[in-house]
Design a protein around this motif. Structure first.
Motif, PDB file in Angstrom:
ATOM      1  N   ARG A  44      -5.980 -41.510  18.391  1.00 37.18           N
ATOM      2  CA  ARG A  44      -6.375 -40.145  17.990  1.00 37.18           C
ATOM      3  C   ARG A  44      -6.737 -40.035  16.514  1.00 37.18           C
ATOM      4  N   GLY A  45      -7.198 -41.126  15.943  1.00 37.46           N
ATOM      5  CA  GLY A  45      -7.613 -41.093  14.544  1.00 37.46           C
ATOM      6  C   GLY A  45      -6.643 -41.756  13.601  1.00 37.46           C
ATOM      7  N   LEU A  46      -5.397 -41.990  14.039  1.00 38.79           N
ATOM      8  CA  LEU A  46      -4.428 -42.644  13.166  1.00 38.79           C
ATOM      9  C   LEU A  46      -4.922 -44.005  12.704  1.00 38.79           C
ATOM     10  N   LEU A  47      -5.570 -44.745  13.619  1.00 31.64           N
ATOM     11  CA  LEU A  47      -6.047 -46.081  13.315  1.00 31.64           C
ATOM     12  C   LEU A  47      -7.498 -46.094  12.855  1.00 31.64           C
ATOM     13  N   SER A  48      -8.032 -44.937  12.522  1.00 30.46           N
ATOM     14  CA  SER A  48      -9.426 -44.882  12.076  1.00 30.46           C
ATOM     15  C   SER A  48      -9.601 -45.389  10.654  1.00 30.46           C
ATOM     16  N   GLY A  49      -8.504 -45.338   9.884  1.00 24.97           N
ATOM     17  CA  GLY A  49      -8.602 -45.677   8.472  1.00 24.97           C
ATOM     18  C   GLY A  49      -9.060 -44.519   7.615  1.00 24.97           C
ATOM     19  N   HIS A  50      -9.308 -43.366   8.255  1.00 26.45           N
ATOM     20  CA  HIS A  50      -9.803 -42.182   7.542  1.00 26.45           C
ATOM     21  C   HIS A  50      -8.750 -41.076   7.460  1.00 26.45           C
ATOM     22  N   TRP A  51      -7.575 -41.314   8.046  1.00 28.61           N
ATOM     23  CA  TRP A  51      -6.559 -40.263   8.103  1.00 28.61           C
ATOM     24  C   TRP A  51      -5.655 -40.335   6.885  1.00 28.61           C
ATOM     25  N   ASP A  52      -5.217 -39.182   6.403  1.00 37.02           N
ATOM     26  CA  ASP A  52      -4.202 -39.165   5.359  1.00 37.02           C
ATOM     27  C   ASP A  52      -3.247 -38.008   5.602  1.00 37.02           C
ATOM     28  N   ALA A  53      -2.087 -38.091   4.987  1.00 34.19           N
ATOM     29  CA  ALA A  53      -1.010 -37.142   5.273  1.00 34.19           C
ATOM     30  C   ALA A  53      -1.334 -35.718   4.861  1.00 34.19           C
ATOM     31  N   PHE A  70       1.971 -37.642  14.591  1.00 29.85           N
ATOM     32  CA  PHE A  70       1.336 -37.027  13.426  1.00 29.85           C
ATOM     33  C   PHE A  70       2.289 -36.127  12.653  1.00 29.85           C
ATOM     34  N   GLN A  71       3.577 -36.226  12.941  1.00 29.97           N
ATOM     35  CA  GLN A  71       4.534 -35.311  12.339  1.00 29.97           C
ATOM     36  C   GLN A  71       5.414 -36.012  11.302  1.00 29.97           C
ATOM     37  N   GLY A  72       5.549 -35.415  10.131  1.00 33.37           N
ATOM     38  CA  GLY A  72       6.544 -35.777   9.128  1.00 33.37           C
ATOM     39  C   GLY A  72       6.722 -37.254   8.872  1.00 33.37           C
ATOM     40  N   GLU A  73       7.963 -37.721   9.024  1.00 33.99           N
ATOM     41  CA  GLU A  73       8.277 -39.115   8.751  1.00 33.99           C
ATOM     42  C   GLU A  73       7.563 -40.062   9.711  1.00 33.99           C
ATOM     43  N   ASN A  74       7.322 -39.611  10.940  1.00 35.53           N
ATOM     44  CA  ASN A  74       6.569 -40.439  11.881  1.00 35.53           C
ATOM     45  C   ASN A  74       5.189 -40.759  11.317  1.00 35.53           C
ATOM     46  N   LEU A  75       4.521 -39.737  10.797  1.00 30.63           N
ATOM     47  CA  LEU A  75       3.184 -39.940  10.254  1.00 30.63           C
ATOM     48  C   LEU A  75       3.218 -40.902   9.070  1.00 30.63           C
ATOM     49  N   ALA A  76       4.181 -40.727   8.176  1.00 26.94           N
ATOM     50  CA  ALA A  76       4.280 -41.611   7.013  1.00 26.94           C
ATOM     51  C   ALA A  76       4.476 -43.060   7.452  1.00 26.94           C
ATOM     52  N   HIS A  77       5.335 -43.264   8.434  1.00 26.91           N
ATOM     53  CA  HIS A  77       5.579 -44.617   8.957  1.00 26.91           C
ATOM     54  C   HIS A  77       4.305 -45.207   9.564  1.00 26.91           C
ATOM     55  N   ASN A  78       3.625 -44.417  10.375  1.00 23.99           N
ATOM     56  CA  ASN A  78       2.430 -44.918  11.056  1.00 23.99           C
ATOM     57  C   ASN A  78       1.295 -45.206  10.082  1.00 23.99           C
ATOM     58  N   LEU A  79       1.163 -44.377   9.062  1.00 26.96           N
ATOM     59  CA  LEU A  79       0.116 -44.628   8.065  1.00 26.96           C
ATOM     60  C   LEU A  79       0.410 -45.881   7.250  1.00 26.96           C
ATOM     61  N   ALA A  80       1.685 -46.236   7.092  1.00 28.38           N
ATOM     62  CA  ALA A  80       2.034 -47.490   6.426  1.00 28.38           C
ATOM     63  C   ALA A  80       1.558 -48.684   7.262  1.00 28.38           C
ATOM     64  N   LEU A  81       1.654 -48.574   8.565  1.00 26.33           N
ATOM     65  CA  LEU A  81       1.128 -49.621   9.445  1.00 26.33           C
ATOM     66  C   LEU A  81      -0.388 -49.750   9.279  1.00 26.33           C
ATOM     67  N   VAL A  82      -1.049 -48.613   9.143  1.00 25.55           N
ATOM     68  CA  VAL A  82      -2.502 -48.614   8.958  1.00 25.55           C
ATOM     69  C   VAL A  82      -2.876 -49.337   7.673  1.00 25.55           C
ATOM     70  N   GLU A  83      -2.108 -49.123   6.629  1.00 24.46           N
ATOM     71  CA  GLU A  83      -2.418 -49.786   5.360  1.00 24.46           C
ATOM     72  C   GLU A  83      -2.241 -51.297   5.464  1.00 24.46           C
ATOM     73  N   ALA A  84      -1.259 -51.734   6.229  1.00 24.39           N
ATOM     74  CA  ALA A  84      -1.108 -53.168   6.467  1.00 24.39           C
ATOM     75  C   ALA A  84      -2.312 -53.716   7.217  1.00 24.39           C
ATOM     76  N   LEU A  85      -2.815 -52.933   8.146  1.00 23.66           N
ATOM     77  CA  LEU A  85      -4.000 -53.341   8.899  1.00 23.66           C
ATOM     78  C   LEU A  85      -5.242 -53.331   8.007  1.00 23.66           C
ATOM     79  N   ARG A  86      -5.299 -52.394   7.066  1.00 24.85           N
ATOM     80  CA  ARG A  86      -6.449 -52.309   6.161  1.00 24.85           C
ATOM     81  C   ARG A  86      -6.580 -53.589   5.318  1.00 24.85           C
TER      82      ARG A  86
END
Length: 338
Positions: A215-224, A240-256
């Motif tokens: 749903r866009g989390l892995l698009s590389g274009h999402w931010d908190a 996409f909520q709170g700490e969940n979002l922060a955790h998931n976006l950290a995974l995206v940065e590793a993928l980036r």
């Protein structure tokens, strides 16, 4: 906007004669659930996808309460109908206010939904027809039997399913060959790997994977800080909520970081990873604009080596996502999660 041209490779969706482009286009967001969309840009995106060699176009009769099918009809006006595969999901019930009212997969309802879809799409056949979810009140054998009658009558070419368990796949396949299972599959949603995907392989059933970018989390274009518009269901999605979002976006940065070593974007790596899991999996990309489509189609040029796949696994291990893929109430409707 420059044209997107080219020819995508083809993949066999299972062993029952269904052949698709290696990537498909999911149209849901052009009508529903992700906030406002522009019809003209949506149609231009469908045109660009077809011109690039995309053959699989996925819709649902409940996306925008018929709007999505009518949008697709307009997009295909003047185009070669037999040059594309139209995949339609049915059965979800909606109110005038868009509310979700349950599912109906009774045989009479199956034929009723199909009749309306054929009229809205302006076609005499649907290439892949599938219930959106398992109706707990109707045996899957009855639903598949009704679609099989539509196949015999020439209104449907192939039967599909969506978000069902391995057991349901077997029961359905015993009634009529199932060509394709549509189910969420991404680096963040890997539940199918234990039982469902092996069963599909065993039975010769292809997989169209939706949610490949979560749903866009892995698009590389999402931010908190992104603000969601009214009607965007991600506002209620646990990931996409709170700490969940922060955790998931950290995974995206590793993928980036990995994507940069391949001269690719995060989205392209995420899509290419899904495609690399099996030769009979076709990722569906949900682009609503031509620029996002162009980026997604670039995934077809990304070659992942065994070393790349191992590095991706290290960066985003199975089960590493925070939060379920749907809210709790919606998870109860997923036969695939039982």
């Amino acid at each position: 906007m420059s044209a997107i041209t080219g020819t995508l490779a083809r993949r066999s969706l299972g062993a029952h004669g269904l052949v698709s482009s290696a990537l498909g286009l999911g149209l849901m967001g052009m009508s529903d659930l992700y906030g406002p969309a522009d019809d003209a840009e949506s149609i231009a995106t469908v045109h660009a996808a077809i011109d690039a060699g995309v053959t699989l176009l996925d819709t649902g009769d409940f996306y925008g309460m018929g709007h999505n099918e009518m949008l697709l009809r307009e997009a295909l006006r003047g185009r070669d109908r037999d040059g594309v595969l139209i995949s339609v999901k049915f059965g979800a019930l909606r109110g005038p206010d868009g509310a979700w009212l349950g599912y109906d997969a009774r045989p009479a309802a199956v034929k009723n939904f199909a009749a309306y879809s054929l009229r809205r799409l302006g076609t005499d056949h649907i290439d892949v027809y599938r219930p959106a979810r398992l109706d707990p009140e109707v045996p899957i054998e009855d639903t598949i039997g009704a679609i099989a009658e539509l196949v015999d009558a020439g209104h449907v070419r192939h039967i599909g399913l969506s978000e069902v368990s391995a057991e349901t796949l077997r029961r359905a396949h015993a009634v009529h060959p199932i060509s394709d299972l549509q189910i969420e599959y991404s680096l963040l949603s890997r539940g199918i790997e234990a039982d469902i995907l092996p069963t599909a392989r065993e039975l010769g059933i292809g997989v169209t994977a939706y949610g490949v970018l979560s749903r866009g989390l892995l698009s590389g274009h999402w931010d908190a800080s992104r603000e969601l518009t009214a009607g965007d269901f991600r506002g209620f999605s646990p990931r996409f909520q709170g700490e969940n979002l922060a955790h998931n976006l950290a995974l995206v940065e590793a993928l980036r970081a990995l994507a940069e070593t391949k001269d690719a974007t995060v989205a392209q790596i995420a899509i290419a990873w899904v495609a690399a899991q099996d030769a009979t999996i076709v990722p569906l990309v949900g682009a609503r604009r031509r620029d996002r489509l162009a980026e997604a189609l670039g995934a077809a040029r990304v070659e992942l080596t065994p070393a790349d796949l191992a590095a991706i696994e290290d960066a985003v291990p199975a089960g590493s996502a925070a939060g379920t893929r749907y809210a709790e109430a919606q998870m109860h409707h997923l036969d695939s999660e039982r």
